[in-house]
Design an enzyme around this catalytic site. Structure first.
Site, PDB file in Angstrom:
ATOM      1  N   ARG A  32       0.804  -1.233   0.000  1.00  0.00           N
ATOM      2  CA  ARG A  32       0.000   0.000   0.000  1.00  0.00           C
ATOM      3  C   ARG A  32       0.827   1.269   0.000  1.00  0.00           C
ATOM      4  O   ARG A  32       0.348   2.341  -0.322  1.00  0.00           O
ATOM      5  CB  ARG A  32      -0.915   0.031   1.231  1.00  0.00           C
ATOM      6  CG  ARG A  32      -1.863  -1.140   1.327  1.00  0.00           C
ATOM      7  CD  ARG A  32      -2.444  -1.226   2.716  1.00  0.00           C
ATOM      8  NE  ARG A  32      -1.348  -1.479   3.667  1.00  0.00           N
ATOM      9  CZ  ARG A  32      -1.455  -1.374   4.985  1.00  0.00           C
ATOM     10  NH1 ARG A  32      -2.591  -1.019   5.529  1.00  0.00           N
ATOM     11  NH2 ARG A  32      -0.432  -1.640   5.763  1.00  0.00           N
TER      12      ARG A  32
ATOM     13  N   GLU B 161       7.436   6.048  11.769  1.00  0.00           N
ATOM     14  CA  GLU B 161       7.252   6.673  13.077  1.00  0.00           C
ATOM     15  C   GLU B 161       8.275   7.802  13.143  1.00  0.00           C
ATOM     16  O   GLU B 161       9.480   7.550  13.108  1.00  0.00           O
ATOM     17  CB  GLU B 161       7.501   5.635  14.163  1.00  0.00           C
ATOM     18  CG  GLU B 161       7.219   6.110  15.550  1.00  0.00           C
ATOM     19  CD  GLU B 161       7.409   5.013  16.586  1.00  0.00           C
ATOM     20  OE1 GLU B 161       7.170   5.300  17.757  1.00  0.00           O
ATOM     21  OE2 GLU B 161       7.807   3.878  16.225  1.00  0.00           O
TER      22      GLU B 161
ATOM     23  N   ASN C 280       4.108  21.906  13.838  1.00  0.00           N
ATOM     24  CA  ASN C 280       3.979  22.862  12.737  1.00  0.00           C
ATOM     25  C   ASN C 280       4.426  22.222  11.435  1.00  0.00           C
ATOM     26  O   ASN C 280       5.235  21.300  11.438  1.00  0.00           O
ATOM     27  CB  ASN C 280       4.858  24.093  13.003  1.00  0.00           C
ATOM     28  CG  ASN C 280       4.582  24.732  14.337  1.00  0.00           C
ATOM     29  OD1 ASN C 280       3.484  25.181  14.618  1.00  0.00           O
ATOM     30  ND2 ASN C 280       5.582  24.751  15.205  1.00  0.00           N
TER      31      ASN C 280
ATOM     32  N   ARG D 156      15.868  29.764   5.080  1.00  0.00           N
ATOM     33  CA  ARG D 156      15.314  30.202   6.370  1.00  0.00           C
ATOM     34  C   ARG D 156      16.438  30.039   7.382  1.00  0.00           C
ATOM     35  O   ARG D 156      16.744  28.938   7.807  1.00  0.00           O
ATOM     36  CB  ARG D 156      14.091  29.368   6.741  1.00  0.00           C
ATOM     37  CG  ARG D 156      12.947  29.501   5.739  1.00  0.00           C
ATOM     38  CD  ARG D 156      11.794  28.586   6.123  1.00  0.00           C
ATOM     39  NE  ARG D 156      10.760  28.582   5.120  1.00  0.00           N
ATOM     40  CZ  ARG D 156       9.603  29.250   5.228  1.00  0.00           C
ATOM     41  NH1 ARG D 156       9.364  29.996   6.281  1.00  0.00           N
ATOM     42  NH2 ARG D 156       8.695  29.180   4.275  1.00  0.00           N
TER      43      ARG D 156
ATOM     44  N   HIS E  49      18.200  31.018  12.724  1.00  0.00           N
ATOM     45  CA  HIS E  49      17.299  31.308  13.832  1.00  0.00           C
ATOM     46  C   HIS E  49      17.760  30.561  15.079  1.00  0.00           C
ATOM     47  O   HIS E  49      18.390  29.513  14.977  1.00  0.00           O
ATOM     48  CB  HIS E  49      15.874  30.887  13.486  1.00  0.00           C
ATOM     49  CG  HIS E  49      15.384  31.488  12.213  1.00  0.00           C
ATOM     50  ND1 HIS E  49      14.432  30.884  11.428  1.00  0.00           N
ATOM     51  CD2 HIS E  49      15.712  32.633  11.569  1.00  0.00           C
ATOM     52  CE1 HIS E  49      14.183  31.641  10.362  1.00  0.00           C
ATOM     53  NE2 HIS E  49      14.966  32.701  10.420  1.00  0.00           N
TER      54      HIS E  49
ATOM     55  N   HIS F  91      19.935  27.484  13.934  1.00  0.00           N
ATOM     56  CA  HIS F  91      19.610  26.522  12.892  1.00  0.00           C
ATOM     57  C   HIS F  91      19.010  27.248  11.691  1.00  0.00           C
ATOM     58  O   HIS F  91      18.336  28.257  11.838  1.00  0.00           O
ATOM     59  CB  HIS F  91      18.632  25.471  13.414  1.00  0.00           C
ATOM     60  CG  HIS F  91      17.489  26.053  14.205  1.00  0.00           C
ATOM     61  ND1 HIS F  91      17.621  26.393  15.538  1.00  0.00           N
ATOM     62  CD2 HIS F  91      16.236  26.382  13.859  1.00  0.00           C
ATOM     63  CE1 HIS F  91      16.464  26.895  15.975  1.00  0.00           C
ATOM     64  NE2 HIS F  91      15.613  26.903  14.960  1.00  0.00           N
TER      65      HIS F  91
ATOM     66  N   TYR G 265       7.732  20.072  12.116  1.00  0.00           N
ATOM     67  CA  TYR G 265       8.556  20.228  13.312  1.00  0.00           C
ATOM     68  C   TYR G 265       7.701  20.376  14.556  1.00  0.00           C
ATOM     69  O   TYR G 265       6.591  20.885  14.526  1.00  0.00           O
ATOM     70  CB  TYR G 265       9.572  21.366  13.168  1.00  0.00           C
ATOM     71  CG  TYR G 265       9.038  22.754  12.987  1.00  0.00           C
ATOM     72  CD1 TYR G 265       9.012  23.646  14.057  1.00  0.00           C
ATOM     73  CD2 TYR G 265       8.596  23.200  11.753  1.00  0.00           C
ATOM     74  CE1 TYR G 265       8.551  24.948  13.886  1.00  0.00           C
ATOM     75  CE2 TYR G 265       8.139  24.486  11.573  1.00  0.00           C
ATOM     76  CZ  TYR G 265       8.117  25.357  12.651  1.00  0.00           C
ATOM     77  OH  TYR G 265       7.652  26.639  12.483  1.00  0.00           O
TER      78      TYR G 265
END
Length: 178
Positions: free
Chosen positions: A20, A25, A42, A52, A55, A109, A121
């Site tokens: 399928r 996990e 998120n 990005r 931060h 990061h 995340y």
């Protein structure tokens, strides 16, 4: 898997395929070195060429996993007194080789979406904007060899200060995890 920054953990995720499709996990609380549970999940979507970065949080941890696409990741240990203080590491993460990346507070990061990218995340604090900090992605003090010189950037990331200015208020080690 060792990332060579104290407290950062890279978890190889197992894919269980069948006729399928497959099952993965992506997170277990026991996989991350913290006593605080994930409180918010998120999803971030980025077009190829979007960067990005860089931060960091003083209180919050992040746990990343690529849902679709490929990304170039940069990490910088900003914690004063950490055994890996000022260490810079880069790596590539891909949905094709599922991994989870735990990033503790005080580790900057960022990522470049090398393809169209969907990143999931988890974080241990509800977003309210009070723990959002940044450093110029191209600060020579960081010395990150990004695979592009002309990324697509947000206005915020264009205005991030240099490393020295961002660390005028040092981030202690160990950072707040418990």
């Amino acid at each position: 898997m060792d990332v060579h920054i104290d407290g950062v953990t890279l978890v190889d995720l197992e894919v269980h395929p069948d006729a399928r499709g497959s099952f993965v996990e992506f997170y277990r609380e026991s996989w991350v070195p913290t006593e605080r549970s994930a409180l918010q999940g998120n999803i971030s979507r980025s077009s190829a060429g979007s960067l990005r970065a860089m931060h960091f949080h003083r209180r919050q941890w992040d746990y990343w996993f690529v849902i679709a696409g490929e990304m170039f990741v940069a990490l910088a240990d900003l914690r004063a007194g950490s055994p890996t203080e000022r260490a810079i590491r880069t790596m590539r993460l891909s949905a094709e080789t599922p991994q989870g990346l735990f990033i503790p507070p005080g580790v900057a990061h960022g990522f470049l979406a090398e393809t169209d990218l969907t990143l999931g995340y988890l974080v241990d604090r509800y977003f309210d904007g009070t723990d959002e900090w940044g450093i110029a992605w191209d600060d020579p003090e960081l010395g990150i060899d990004w695979p592009t010189a002309d990324p697509v950037l947000s206005e915020r990331d264009r205005k991030n200060p240099g490393l020295a200015e961002a660390l005028r208020d040092p981030i202690p080690y160990p950072s707040e995890l418990g």
